[in-house]
Write a protein that holds these residues in place. Structure first.
Motif, PDB file in Angstrom:
ATOM      1  N   VAL A 246       7.949  70.337 115.167  1.00 20.47           N
ATOM      2  CA  VAL A 246       8.723  71.568 115.053  1.00 20.47           C
ATOM      3  C   VAL A 246       9.770  71.400 113.960  1.00 20.47           C
ATOM      4  O   VAL A 246      10.295  70.325 113.725  1.00 20.47           O
ATOM      5  CB  VAL A 246       9.404  71.996 116.378  1.00 20.47           C
ATOM      6  CG1 VAL A 246       8.389  72.350 117.430  1.00 20.47           C
ATOM      7  CG2 VAL A 246      10.362  70.931 116.889  1.00 20.47           C
ATOM      8  N   GLY A 247      10.053  72.497 113.287  1.00 21.02           N
ATOM      9  CA  GLY A 247      11.001  72.461 112.183  1.00 21.02           C
ATOM     10  C   GLY A 247      10.550  73.434 111.109  1.00 21.02           C
ATOM     11  O   GLY A 247       9.591  74.190 111.303  1.00 21.02           O
ATOM     12  N   GLY A 265      19.033  65.925 113.690  1.00 25.96           N
ATOM     13  CA  GLY A 265      19.348  67.334 113.464  1.00 25.96           C
ATOM     14  C   GLY A 265      19.501  67.678 111.999  1.00 25.96           C
ATOM     15  O   GLY A 265      20.451  68.359 111.607  1.00 25.96           O
ATOM     16  N   ALA A 266      18.552  67.222 111.181  1.00 24.78           N
ATOM     17  CA  ALA A 266      18.537  67.601 109.771  1.00 24.78           C
ATOM     18  C   ALA A 266      18.375  69.116 109.677  1.00 24.78           C
ATOM     19  O   ALA A 266      17.798  69.738 110.575  1.00 24.78           O
ATOM     20  CB  ALA A 266      17.377  66.910 109.054  1.00 24.78           C
ATOM     21  N   ILE A 267      18.863  69.688 108.590  1.00 25.20           N
ATOM     22  CA  ILE A 267      18.862  71.149 108.422  1.00 25.20           C
ATOM     23  C   ILE A 267      17.434  71.721 108.574  1.00 25.20           C
ATOM     24  O   ILE A 267      17.242  72.796 109.133  1.00 25.20           O
ATOM     25  CB  ILE A 267      19.515  71.537 107.073  1.00 25.20           C
ATOM     26  CG1 ILE A 267      19.665  73.054 106.947  1.00 25.20           C
ATOM     27  CG2 ILE A 267      18.751  70.990 105.885  1.00 25.20           C
ATOM     28  CD1 ILE A 267      20.541  73.484 105.785  1.00 25.20           C
ATOM     29  N   ALA A 271      16.398  74.492 111.480  1.00 20.06           N
ATOM     30  CA  ALA A 271      15.859  75.796 111.106  1.00 20.06           C
ATOM     31  C   ALA A 271      14.752  76.219 112.074  1.00 20.06           C
ATOM     32  O   ALA A 271      14.653  77.383 112.433  1.00 20.06           O
ATOM     33  CB  ALA A 271      15.324  75.755 109.676  1.00 20.06           C
ATOM     34  N   GLY A 272      13.939  75.265 112.495  1.00 23.52           N
ATOM     35  CA  GLY A 272      12.800  75.594 113.349  1.00 23.52           C
ATOM     36  C   GLY A 272      13.145  75.752 114.812  1.00 23.52           C
ATOM     37  O   GLY A 272      12.318  76.211 115.597  1.00 23.52           O
ATOM     38  N   VAL A 273      14.354  75.345 115.217  1.00 19.97           N
ATOM     39  CA  VAL A 273      14.678  75.351 116.648  1.00 19.97           C
ATOM     40  C   VAL A 273      15.925  76.173 117.003  1.00 19.97           C
ATOM     41  O   VAL A 273      16.219  76.370 118.178  1.00 19.97           O
ATOM     42  CB  VAL A 273      14.847  73.908 117.199  1.00 19.97           C
ATOM     43  CG1 VAL A 273      13.606  73.080 116.914  1.00 19.97           C
ATOM     44  CG2 VAL A 273      16.086  73.222 116.641  1.00 19.97           C
TER      45      VAL A 273
ATOM     46  N   PRO B  11      13.068  78.042  98.069  1.00 22.86           N
ATOM     47  CA  PRO B  11      14.221  77.130  98.085  1.00 22.86           C
ATOM     48  C   PRO B  11      13.834  75.791  98.718  1.00 22.86           C
ATOM     49  O   PRO B  11      13.114  75.776  99.717  1.00 22.86           O
ATOM     50  CB  PRO B  11      15.246  77.859  98.956  1.00 22.86           C
ATOM     51  CG  PRO B  11      14.837  79.283  98.938  1.00 22.86           C
ATOM     52  CD  PRO B  11      13.346  79.281  98.795  1.00 22.86           C
ATOM     53  N   ASP B  12      14.302  74.712  98.138  1.00 21.50           N
ATOM     54  CA  ASP B  12      14.121  73.372  98.691  1.00 21.50           C
ATOM     55  C   ASP B  12      14.472  73.386 100.184  1.00 21.50           C
ATOM     56  O   ASP B  12      15.405  74.074 100.588  1.00 21.50           O
ATOM     57  CB  ASP B  12      15.064  72.439  97.905  1.00 21.50           C
ATOM     58  CG  ASP B  12      15.036  71.025  98.436  1.00 21.50           C
ATOM     59  OD1 ASP B  12      14.021  70.637  99.027  1.00 21.50           O
ATOM     60  OD2 ASP B  12      16.047  70.324  98.258  1.00 21.50           O
ATOM     61  N   THR B  13      13.733  72.599 100.986  1.00 20.35           N
ATOM     62  CA  THR B  13      13.932  72.652 102.447  1.00 20.35           C
ATOM     63  C   THR B  13      15.342  72.228 102.868  1.00 20.35           C
ATOM     64  O   THR B  13      15.788  72.597 103.945  1.00 20.35           O
ATOM     65  CB  THR B  13      12.931  71.753 103.195  1.00 20.35           C
ATOM     66  OG1 THR B  13      13.063  70.417 102.718  1.00 20.35           O
ATOM     67  CG2 THR B  13      11.508  72.215 102.999  1.00 20.35           C
ATOM     68  N   THR B  14      16.045  71.462 102.032  1.00 18.12           N
ATOM     69  CA  THR B  14      17.406  71.033 102.410  1.00 18.12           C
ATOM     70  C   THR B  14      18.453  72.105 102.087  1.00 18.12           C
ATOM     71  O   THR B  14      19.632  71.927 102.381  1.00 18.12           O
ATOM     72  CB  THR B  14      17.806  69.741 101.664  1.00 18.12           C
ATOM     73  OG1 THR B  14      17.744  69.997 100.265  1.00 18.12           O
ATOM     74  CG2 THR B  14      16.896  68.585 102.012  1.00 18.12           C
ATOM     75  N   SER B  15      18.008  73.235 101.494  1.00 18.12           N
ATOM     76  CA  SER B  15      18.972  74.255 101.050  1.00 18.12           C
ATOM     77  C   SER B  15      19.702  74.907 102.209  1.00 18.12           C
ATOM     78  O   SER B  15      19.094  75.248 103.222  1.00 18.12           O
ATOM     79  CB  SER B  15      18.253  75.375 100.290  1.00 18.12           C
ATOM     80  OG  SER B  15      17.518  74.855  99.221  1.00 18.12           O
ATOM     81  N   LYS B  16      21.001  75.106 102.024  1.00 18.95           N
ATOM     82  CA  LYS B  16      21.747  75.999 102.909  1.00 18.95           C
ATOM     83  C   LYS B  16      21.522  77.398 102.364  1.00 18.95           C
ATOM     84  O   LYS B  16      21.673  77.634 101.165  1.00 18.95           O
ATOM     85  CB  LYS B  16      23.243  75.657 102.860  1.00 18.95           C
ATOM     86  CG  LYS B  16      23.592  74.395 103.598  1.00 18.95           C
ATOM     87  CD  LYS B  16      25.034  74.484 104.131  1.00 18.95           C
ATOM     88  CE  LYS B  16      25.304  73.413 105.153  1.00 18.95           C
ATOM     89  NZ  LYS B  16      25.382  72.067 104.546  1.00 18.95           N
TER      90      LYS B  16
END
Lengths: 320, 246
Positions: A246-247, A265-267, A271-273, B11-16
């Motif tokens: 998930v993510g 808890g990386a961004i 995002a997925g949860v 956008p790159d996945t690390t983007s805010k």
């Protein structure tokens, strides 16, 4: 005129997402002052009339057995009904099957298409609805320029409401079509709870140190009737199957309760949860970003905390 | 075999993710754009299929000129040529129509199962419908033998094996190839990508059926309530009485 809703079934049984979609269709139809027509495809084990409990006024059962891999056949059959009923709005749950047939249906009906919808239309002329965007990092208010619109409803976004209504049921023979794709084998993981529809999800990350330690995750999940999930690194190294990832680049989930064990808890994971209603995090690192997003947390070693948590939940279940 | 890979620039996945002050569009300040991660799996698979069966891999994209670095990266990874439809990609039906115009000359039409920006997940299925083709959505395995296609897809609680024939549309994801097998550009690839053809075509002025009105961010959560390790009973009580989650 009516709002049409595809009532998806799997092995002849309606899914949770189906009841969400019928409820959504009914709520929207009520706003528009029109009726709700549900459409089913293939043999049902469940009683079609029960869709009346969720607000369908009429259920049309397409008698043809169309395999779910035949997205063209399924969408063509639903389009026949949509045209017959003069439906300007078609609601479909955004499940695996729904994702495959809804865009095709929109093309067939010359309708606008909006997916991952999370709320009833805020405006009906033109249709304006709120949908998820940027993989859960934001919402978008999207407007349909056409007079017809197909909406694909995000799972677990809309509450099921029982209405005590009743529905008439009729049968319909759709035109037979030859499928361009044929199913040759189905491999089912028995007893597994569908992640997209799960009320509770227990998820674990690299903090568990190895695939041999997943026993307690599965035990906790079984105790709670939960689905099991994992973070991206865990699926990338092959500790767990891809289907559990998930993510942002895996599955998006929106359960009532999400328990994250040993996941920083990386961004991309959040995002997925982050559509989950309640989030619990268990992590040794007090600086883990997940603590900034969760509702409840325990700073501690998963190998100590999780077995104790299992014990406490067992006690709780015994007394409730 | 002529393979078309449709790619998005996201956008790159690390983007805010932030929006412009009127909330009408993504604030692209400081955001790095990449090939949509789902499309990367598909692109690597397409290149592997070309190695096995011969043929060509073309990448197609609907977007403005400043997305060209994404296409050059796809060329550096190993695509033979690229086509950019010069238009803003705002509506899935518009994009699908533009891509279908290109795709009708190909044997195998591939794309990621969704893009991680607008997540419509609809363009591959729409291309299939417009061109009257079969579709394997959420494809996790693919083999081609002559004109026979055998594929695998994820279904609720399991997987399904499928058979079909070319031409076909494949909406792929991880499993087509593994994360560790993803091709990345090497120096030679980057050099040759500069001279590979990147053709710009004008849009067909297809109909746009949907439009974005505004964007918003999810509501912030209240701060995390910490429970002492060893006091799991309290957590269970909170989840039951306060959160009503169990």
């Amino acid at each position: 005129m009516s709002v049409l809703v595809f009532a998806e079934s799997w092995d002849g049984k309606f899914k949770k997402g189906t009841f969400e979609a019928v409820t959504y269709a009914h709520e929207t139809a009520k706003k528009l002052g029109v009726s709700t027509t549900a459409v089913t495809i293939g043999k049902l084990a469940d009683d079609a009339a029960q869709l009346g409990n969720y607000g369908a006024d009429k259920v049309i059962c397409i008698s043809n057995n169309i395999n779910t891999c035949d997205s063209q056949g399924m969408s063509a059959a639903i389009a026949e009904i949509a045209n017959k009923e003069g439906a300007s709005l078609v609601i479909i749950a955004n499940s695996n099957t729904g994702k495959t047939i809804a865009p095709r249906l929109a093309v067939k009906l010359s309708a606008g298409f909006i997916s991952n919808v999370v709320d009833t239309p805020s405006n009906d002329t033109p249709f304006t609805v709120k949908k998820k965007a940027f993989s859960g990092k934001a919402f978008e208010n999207a407007q349909c320029n056409n007079d017809k619109c197909v909406l694909a409803l995000a799972p677990n976004a809309f509450h099921i409401v029982e209405t005590a209504g009743s529905a008439t049921v009729e049968s319909f023979d759709a035109a037979n079509r030859v499928s361009k794709v044929t199913s040759t084998n189905v491999e089912k993981a028995t007893g597994k709870i569908s992640l997209a529809e799960a009320e509770i999800v227990v998820s674990a990350g690299r903090g568990l140190k190895g695939p041999e330690n997943w026993g307690m995750v599965e035990e906790l999940a079984e105790l709670l009737g939960a689905g099991t999930a994992c973070s991206k690194p865990v699926s990338d190294i092959g500790w767990r199957p891809h289907a559990e990832h998930v993510g942002q680049t895996g599955k998006a989930v929106a359960p009532n309760l999400y328990i994250a064990i040993g996941i920083s808890g990386a961004i991309q994971h959040l995002a997925g949860v982050n559509s989950s209603k309640v989030m619990v995090v268990i992590n040794t690192d007090p600086e883990a970003p997940f603590f900034k997003s969760a509702d409840y947390g325990i700073i501690g070693d998963a190998f100590e905390v999780v077995p104790r948590l299992i014990e406490e939940i067992r006690n709780f279940k015994a007394n409730n | 075999m002529k393979i078309l890979v449709c790619i998005s620039s996201v956008p790159d996945t690390t983007s805010k993710i932030n929006f412009t002050s009127d909330k009408s569009a993504l604030d692209t300040n400081g955001i790095q754009f990449i090939i949509n991660p789902y499309d990367e799996f598909v692109l690597t698979k397409a290149i592997k299929l070309r190695e096995q069966h011969g043929g060509t891999v073309t990448v197609a994209h609907v977007g403005p000129a400043n997305n060209e670095p994404t296409l050059r990266k796809a060329l550096a990874i190993g695509a033979d040529d690229a086509i950019r439809v010069d238009a803003e990609a705002t509506d899935s039906f518009f994009v699908a129509n533009e891509l279908a115009t290109i795709a009708k000359d190909f044997d195998l039409i591939m794309a990621g199962r969704e893009s991680i920006d607008y997540n419509g997940g609809s363009v591959p299925a729409m291309i299939a419908e417009i061109l009257d083709l079969g579709l394997i959505n959420g494809c996790t395995g693919l083999e081609i033998n002559g004109s026979n296609v055998s594929g695998e897809r994820e279904i609720e609680g399991g997987k399904e094996s499928l058979s079909a024939s070319l031409p076909i549309v494949i909406a792929g994801q991880k499993g087509l190839v593994e994360e560790s097998d993803l091709l990345i550009p090497n120096m030679r690839g980057i050099m040759t990508a500069r001279t590979k053809p990147l053709n710009v075509v004008t849009a067909q002025a297809n109909e746009e059926r949907t439009v974005s009105i505004s964007f918003e961010k999810p509501a912030e959560r209240a701060s995390c309530k910490l429970v002492e390790s060893g006091n799991e009973a309290e957590l269970v009580a909170l989840l039951h009485n306060e959160a009503k989650a169990i």
